[in-house]
Motif scaffolding. Structure first.
Motif, short mmCIF file in Angstrom:
data_model
loop_
_atom_site.label_atom_id
_atom_site.label_comp_id
_atom_site.label_asym_id
_atom_site.label_seq_id
_atom_site.Cartn_x
_atom_site.Cartn_y
_atom_site.Cartn_z
N UNK A 71 1.03 -0.92 -0.39
CA UNK A 71 -0.05 0.00 0.16
C UNK A 71 0.52 1.01 -0.04
N UNK A 72 1.99 1.48 0.41
CA UNK A 72 2.90 2.12 0.72
C UNK A 72 3.44 2.52 -0.67
N UNK A 73 4.11 1.61 -1.42
CA UNK A 73 4.19 1.79 -2.81
C UNK A 73 3.55 2.24 -3.41
N UNK A 74 1.87 1.56 -3.68
CA UNK A 74 0.84 2.57 -4.29
C UNK A 74 0.47 3.81 -3.83
N UNK A 75 0.88 4.43 -2.56
CA UNK A 75 0.32 5.70 -2.82
C UNK A 75 1.38 6.47 -3.25
N UNK A 113 15.06 0.76 -1.44
CA UNK A 113 15.31 3.11 -0.63
C UNK A 113 14.07 2.67 -0.49
N UNK A 114 12.75 2.60 -1.00
CA UNK A 114 10.90 2.37 -0.98
C UNK A 114 11.27 1.49 0.46
N UNK A 115 11.93 0.95 0.54
CA UNK A 115 11.55 -0.66 1.61
C UNK A 115 12.16 0.44 3.22
N UNK A 116 13.46 0.33 2.84
CA UNK A 116 13.67 1.96 3.89
C UNK A 116 12.94 3.24 4.56
N UNK A 117 12.65 3.49 3.31
CA UNK A 117 11.84 4.48 4.43
C UNK A 117 10.83 4.54 4.94
N UNK A 118 9.92 2.81 3.84
CA UNK A 118 9.28 2.90 4.93
C UNK A 118 9.30 2.35 6.26
N UNK A 120 11.92 3.41 8.08
CA UNK A 120 11.84 4.08 8.84
C UNK A 120 10.64 4.86 9.48
N UNK A 121 9.56 5.44 9.05
CA UNK A 121 8.31 5.76 9.01
C UNK A 121 7.44 4.83 10.30
N UNK A 122 7.53 3.67 10.11
CA UNK A 122 6.83 2.57 11.11
C UNK A 122 7.65 2.42 12.31
N UNK A 123 8.99 2.38 12.07
CA UNK A 123 9.69 2.81 13.42
C UNK A 123 9.62 4.04 14.02
N UNK A 124 9.39 5.21 13.74
CA UNK A 124 9.17 6.30 13.93
C UNK A 124 7.65 6.51 14.60
N UNK A 125 6.98 5.68 13.31
CA UNK A 125 4.80 5.63 14.47
C UNK A 125 5.33 5.05 15.29
N UNK A 126 5.73 4.27 15.53
CA UNK A 126 5.33 3.26 16.21
C UNK A 126 6.50 3.62 18.17
N UNK A 127 7.45 4.43 17.81
CA UNK A 127 8.03 4.70 19.15
C UNK A 127 7.23 6.40 19.73
N UNK A 128 7.06 6.99 18.91
CA UNK A 128 6.15 8.08 18.72
C UNK A 128 4.63 7.08 19.39
N UNK A 129 4.19 6.15 19.30
CA UNK A 129 3.22 5.43 20.12
C UNK A 129 2.90 5.20 21.50
N UNK A 130 4.44 4.69 21.43
CA UNK A 130 5.01 4.19 23.24
C UNK A 130 5.46 5.51 23.84
N UNK A 131 5.60 6.49 22.79
CA UNK A 131 6.25 7.49 24.14
C UNK A 131 4.57 8.19 24.16
N UNK A 132 3.77 8.14 23.52
CA UNK A 132 2.18 9.03 23.74
C UNK A 132 1.72 8.47 25.05
#
Length: 204
Positions: A71-75, A113-118, A120-132
């Motif tokens: 879905x990320x690649x399609x977007x 490159x697309x996988x690493x971008x995706x 990185x975003x997933x890690x940031x989101x999961x970290x953000x959820x934990x921190x919140x």
């Protein structure tokens, strides 16, 4: 020196109010002189080390379902790479990364490159959820048996206490459940629930 343990996070943070290190093995906590020497030599700022410790656990527990990656690649208007996602054999990012590297001629540089971008975003989101979210924080003065429990968040590595000291871990977990209006079995932090699906059917 103080020791901090965060609910659902592997490792303990040892700090002297200025510098901190992460200790993975409880036996290492017994030798205070050695800990002090390591802290003096390798210690970094508390907020930085706390955030890195939490991020490390969040990364280990992260899963990247192929459907989500597709879905990320399609977007990103990349249907060619979205099709290649079907060839990934795992949901674990480390296995996916190794497969992509090993089969680079098939997946190609743009997919990586697309996988690493995706990822990185997933890690940031999961970290953000934990921190919140609120979690049980256990603190202890090294060398003493008394522990204090709090409900707290750790935003960008900075602790924000939501309660005064609570008398026990059980009471802290009950307060957390009340706050999130959960059933007692659901006391573990979200990332811990991702660990295995086998545990979901077990009753305590």
């Amino acid at each position: 020196m103080k020791v901090e343990s965060w609910q659902g996070i592997k490792g303990k943070l040892v700090h002297d109010d200025q510098k901190a290190i992460v200790v993975d093995d409880d036996q290492e906590l017994a030798d205070q002189k050695q800990l002090q020497a390591i802290l003096a030599q390798d210690g970094q700022t508390i907020d930085e080390v706390r955030r890195a410790m939490i991020k490390k656990t969040v990364k280990r527990q992260l899963k990247t379902p192929p459907l989500k990656l597709s879905g990320w690649f399609n977007r990103h208007q990349d249907s060619h790479n979205a099709k290649k996602v079907e060839q990934l054999v795992s949901e674990k990012p480390t296995h996916q990364y190794k497969q992509i590297k090993n089969e680079m001629t098939f997946f190609g540089e743009s997919f990586l490159e697309g996988f690493l971008g995706f990822y990185g975003l997933e890690v940031d989101n999961a970290l953000g959820r934990y921190e919140h979210n609120l979690h049980v924080l256990e603190t202890q003065e090294l060398g003493q048996s008394e522990k204090e429990y709090y409900l707290a968040t750790s935003e960008n590595g900075r602790v924000k206490l939501a309660t005064d000291p609570l008398p026990s871990q059980q009471i802290a977990e009950e307060q957390l459940d009340k706050f999130y209006q959960r059933e007692p079995e659901q006391t573990q932090a979200e990332p811990v629930q991702l660990r295995s699906q086998e545990d979901d059917g077990k009753e305590e």
